[in-house]
Write a protein that holds these residues in place. Structure first.
Motif, PDB file in Angstrom:
ATOM      1  N   ALA A 273       8.846 -43.946 120.087  1.00 22.96           N
ATOM      2  CA  ALA A 273       8.698 -42.898 119.071  1.00 22.96           C
ATOM      3  C   ALA A 273      10.056 -42.278 118.751  1.00 22.96           C
ATOM      4  CB  ALA A 273       7.718 -41.827 119.557  1.00 22.96           C
ATOM      5  N   HIS A 274      10.889 -42.081 119.777  1.00 21.08           N
ATOM      6  CA  HIS A 274      12.242 -41.558 119.561  1.00 21.08           C
ATOM      7  C   HIS A 274      13.070 -42.545 118.730  1.00 21.08           C
ATOM      8  CE1 HIS A 274      15.923 -39.347 120.383  1.00 21.08           C
ATOM      9  NE2 HIS A 274      16.490 -40.496 120.706  1.00 21.08           N
TER      10      HIS A 274
ATOM     11  N   VAL B 175      12.140 -42.262 115.116  1.00 15.76           N
ATOM     12  CA  VAL B 175      12.782 -41.089 114.497  1.00 15.76           C
ATOM     13  C   VAL B 175      14.227 -41.421 114.128  1.00 15.76           C
ATOM     14  CG1 VAL B 175      13.619 -38.734 114.939  1.00 15.76           C
ATOM     15  CG2 VAL B 175      11.286 -39.369 115.569  1.00 15.76           C
TER      16      VAL B 175
ATOM     17  N   ARG C 161      14.433 -43.680 111.111  1.00 12.27           N
ATOM     18  CA  ARG C 161      14.182 -42.948 109.864  1.00 12.27           C
ATOM     19  C   ARG C 161      15.344 -42.047 109.485  1.00 12.27           C
ATOM     20  NH1 ARG C 161       7.868 -41.900 111.469  1.00 12.27           N
ATOM     21  NH2 ARG C 161       7.082 -43.874 110.602  1.00 12.27           N
ATOM     22  N   GLN C 162      16.008 -41.467 110.473  1.00 12.29           N
ATOM     23  CA  GLN C 162      17.159 -40.596 110.193  1.00 12.29           C
ATOM     24  C   GLN C 162      18.362 -41.385 109.685  1.00 12.29           C
ATOM     25  OE1 GLN C 162      17.775 -38.622 113.949  1.00 12.29           O
ATOM     26  NE2 GLN C 162      16.377 -36.953 113.441  1.00 12.29           N
TER      27      GLN C 162
END
Length: 194
Positions: free
Chosen positions: A183-184, A187, A190-191
């Motif tokens: 999940a990290h 993120v 996406r960043q």
């Protein structure tokens, strides 16, 4: 007549894989959708993503408590290779990329499973990097396979991982940590990539 069944529990690596499969698929799709090897600019974004991830987990590779459990752990870190990739390309790593916290052993195992597993997928990525002029010796060093081969290197890691004895609570924490690690990663993708 009673027939006793002896059902062997899947290995820790297989349990971590099962626990994180859905978010792992999301990560794979998000990375490929970002087309990180379409251009040098796209690759630079990919490199920032990789740096943030590997900087986050670097304390785990140096954790003295984990060295006896995963004997070649310190040698597996790819942060130095990433820093060299930045230097090769005349780039500066993100200054705000932070080291992550120390984690309890079982959580560390979940995170390390994710990061070490990414090296298996890096075989495909390394081939893509060649198309934009990068190699194991220039700009894509962190994607290089181990000298003994990716498969054997991975099997040695999972064998050590599978040998760790965990209580049911610790096992559940390791599985949750693997899902959290993916999940990290999502993120970060996406960043940096989207």
């Amino acid at each position: 007549m009673n027939v006793a069944t002896n059902v062997e529990q899947p290995s820790l690596a297989k349990r971590l894989k099962a626990a994180s499969a859905a978010v792992h698929d999301e990560v794979d799709h998000a990375v490929m959708a970002a087309r990180p090897f379409a251009s040098r600019e796209a690759y630079e974004r990919f490199l920032r993503f990789q740096y943030r991830l590997h900087r986050r987990v670097e304390p785990l590779y140096a954790d003295p408590a984990l060295q006896p459990v995963l004997p070649d752990l310190a040698e597996r870190s790819r942060l130095e290779a990433l820093e060299q990739d930045f230097a090769d390309l005349g780039l500066t790593p993100p200054s705000d990329a932070a080291f992550g916290p120390a984690l309890p052993r079982e959580q560390a195992l979940g995170w390390l499973y994710v990061v070490e597993g990414s090296n298996m997928g890096a075989a495909f990525l390394a081939k893509e990097a060649v198309k934009i002029g990068l190699s194991n010796d220039f700009g894509a060093r962190h994607l290089a396979g181990h000298a003994e081969g990716r498969g054997l290197h991975w099997r040695k890691f999972t064998a050590a991982l599978d040998a760790v004895e965990l209580s049911p609570e610790q096992d559940a924490a390791a599985q949750a940590a693997a899902a959290d690690a993916f999940a990290h990663v999502l993120v970060l993708v996406r960043q940096e990539l989207n």
